[in-house]
Structure formats: structure tokens, C-alpha cells
Enzyme design. Sequence first.
Site, PDB file in Angstrom:
ATOM      1  CE  LYS A 240      53.468  48.762  15.698  1.00 28.69           C
ATOM      2  NZ  LYS A 240      53.084  48.735  14.273  1.00 28.69           N
ATOM      3  NE  ARG A 314      58.739  54.526   6.898  1.00 33.58           N
ATOM      4  CZ  ARG A 314      57.623  54.303   6.206  1.00 33.58           C
ATOM      5  NH1 ARG A 314      57.242  55.154   5.269  1.00 33.58           N
ATOM      6  NH2 ARG A 314      56.901  53.237   6.453  1.00 33.58           N
TER       7      ARG A 314
END
Length: 459
Positions: A240, A314
Site C-alpha cells: 500500500k 477474503r
Amino acid sequence: MPLSFADPTDDAIPVHVVTPDDLDAALKGLSAQSRAWSEAQGFTAALGEVLILPEGDGQIAGVLVGYGTPARRARGRFHMGAVARKLPQGIYTIVSGLRDADLDEAALAWLLAAYRYNRYRKPPEPIAQLVAPEGVDAKRLSIIANGEALTRELINTPASDMGPAELEEATRAMASSHEAEINVITGDDLVSSNFPMIHTVGRASDRAPRLIDLRWGDAGPQLTLVGKGVCFDTGGLNIKPGGSMGLMKKDMGGAATVLGLAHMIMALKLPLRLRVLIPAVENSIAGNAFRPQDILTSRKGLTVEINNTDAEGRLVLADALTLSDEDDPDLVISMATLTGAARVAVGPDLSPFYTDNDAHAAALMGAGGAVADPLWRMPFHEPYEEMIEPGIADLDNAPKGGFAGSITAALFLRRFVESPYVHFDIYGWQPSAAPSRPKGGVGMGARAVLEALPRMLSL
């Protein structure tokens, strides 16, 4: 300190909550001195307006609180939380102007207004205390407030002091206080126990990944809560940028929220069997980090192509959801700070959720409105299924194109659970201070779920 109401006392300072429409009648009920004072001060009953009524000896005779118009109140919630922080220390009691759901919200708002995160600094001065208003369930509201405080405390704690081991420790402490059972699978034991994606996401960190499994209750329908426990998310090899990484201590907000909800359920002794599953990891960068275009095999046997290592939540949830299904629960609820797409779609104040069950959706939406915990139903939109099918594997963890990011993540998770299922894609953070919600970690959806459970599980 626990959030609690003050003990009843004859010396409690009366609080009169007043709308503009009721102002004249409210003033007529005051003493001549208080009426003259309020008129001299120009009290209009605008939302959040506070006027302290003095006694002749310098003490406080009472307080007038403006409640504004319905249209103005609808633009926010927990308005009495702001009032609590405006008053001088003391013990207060609401004597007029509120009833039923408004009175419940006001009392809860007052409790939550007392929360401040002070682990690393001197505790602030205590705020004004409230005697539980007549007609509210003081015990229930105190339990709910402290469940919310637990969630906030866990999210606010930086990753230096809230890694997977510390999240396990917090869960063990809660389990002990409620006489719940807990089992934890750690490190390489995740591989031998067939939780391959939890292990893969967490293996690059020197803080071992783990699956936390709490059980409580021995009768009634089974509810399983699954919370994303990514204690810090660098993005992995798809690192990120700094601006996006700055808030990633909150990426375990789903785990924090289900723990706060679990506290509420157990403390209220709801007649159900509860299971809480938390895959706790750090998504770090090292030579053994998983890579873009790796293909992982999940606990369920479905293969997943990795097209972005920053879509790791996820993956760990998928293995936990597969486990949740294996003992045939009556309802599975997952909570996760899963996608920026959800935040963009509905902002930080709404909790978006997904379910195929219209009755569950109606129960949740009604409950959210009743307890000032606003929700928004999102669709499991079937035509987007092909977006998560890459061709080289069963599933794609990060479909290209950037469209419908929250929906495709929810569709991905749904592939791993066949029981009745609700998924929350929450933000878990209050970006600027609001009544009863200081800037920082915040619970989202838990109070609505608690309110809806009797309808969802026929309790």
C-alpha cells in the site's frame, strides 16, 4: 473503567429535554426564577442547546436541553452524548421530554459519551453521570455500551500492542469472564489442520498467524460469528502507499466488532449457542510472502488465483467460513473491514450488509433504525459472478477493472458458506468526532444484529 449509570440519588440534577414546539409548555412548568432566566438567556430549544438553571445559592436547579426539530435530529444521532460532555461534573436525571426509543437512545448516548481511549496518556476527567431513566433497561444498555467500548478499545490499540497474539489474549480474557471454551490453532499447525489460506497470508510475519475459535452455550439455535482479524495490513508484495497504510491498525475491526457483539450476547445470556471464529494474521512483506499470480488451494478445495496480495481479508475469511459451515449452524454472520469500495459507496456512517434472505434483511433494517445503528442492504448481484472467475483457477481474489469491489468480495465469500449467511463490509472507524463517537475505532452493525437476532433465530 466500565461504562455505567450512576446510582439513584435524591440530589440528581433534573434535565428537561425540550423541542421548539414544546418550549412554551416546558417554561410554564418551571419556577418563576428559572423561567425568567431561560427567557433572559434566549433559550430556543435548538438541537444541542444547553442552559443551566441556577439556584439562588449558586447550585444548579436543573438543565434545559434543546432537542430541535425532527428534521434536524434526523441529520445525526446520539445527540444527548454531546449534551453529556457540555455539562459540569455531577449526577443528572432526565425527567421530561423523552420516551420509549428516544429515551433508550439518549441513555445509551450518555454512556458511550464517557468512552475515551487513554491507554497511552493520562485519563481525562470523568464527564457528567446519568441516573438510568425510568423505563429503560439499564442492565441491557450497560452491557451494550461496554461491548461497544471493547470494540473501540481493540481497534484503537496500535499494531505494536495488538498483533495476533494480543488479539488471542483479549479473546481468552473475554472467554474466561463468560465461562466460554476457546481453542487456538497457531503457526504451522494451520497447515496440518487444513487452514492453508490463513497460514499463507500470515506466514511472512514474525508474529504467527492463528485461528481463534470460541464457543459458548449448550442449547438453542447456533449462531456463528466470523471476524476478519488482520492486525496490520501492509498490502503484502502489492504494498500500500503510505496514505492507505496509515489506518491499517483498524483492519482487525471485523474481529473487534464480533468480539463486542459476543460480549453482548453472552452477558445478556441469550438462549443460543454461540461460536466466534477469528482468523488473526498480519499481512507482511518478506521473502516467504505470497505473490501475485500464486494459486492457493482453500480449506474447501476451491482454488484461488492471487491477483492482488492486498485483497487478503477474503482469503483468511474463506477458510474460517468453510469451518463455520462444518457444524451446520443456523446462521453465519461475517464482519470485516473488507473493501474501500464499501466506504466509497456508503461512507463511514452506514454498515453495508449482504444476505439472500429477505426476512433477515427486513429484521436487520428494522433493528438498525430502532437502535440508531444504521445499515444498508447491498446485493449479491448474480451477473457479477463471472467477474470473480479468472479461468486459470476457480476464483480470483481481486478482479480487474475496479467495478463493484464490495459486491465481488461478498460474492467471493459466499462461495465458501452454504448455511444462512449475512456479510457486513464495515469501515470500523470514526473519521471525525461526533456525539458519543470520538475520532477513532467504532463498532458498526453489532447493536443492530443484537436487536435483530430474536427475529432471525426465533429466540
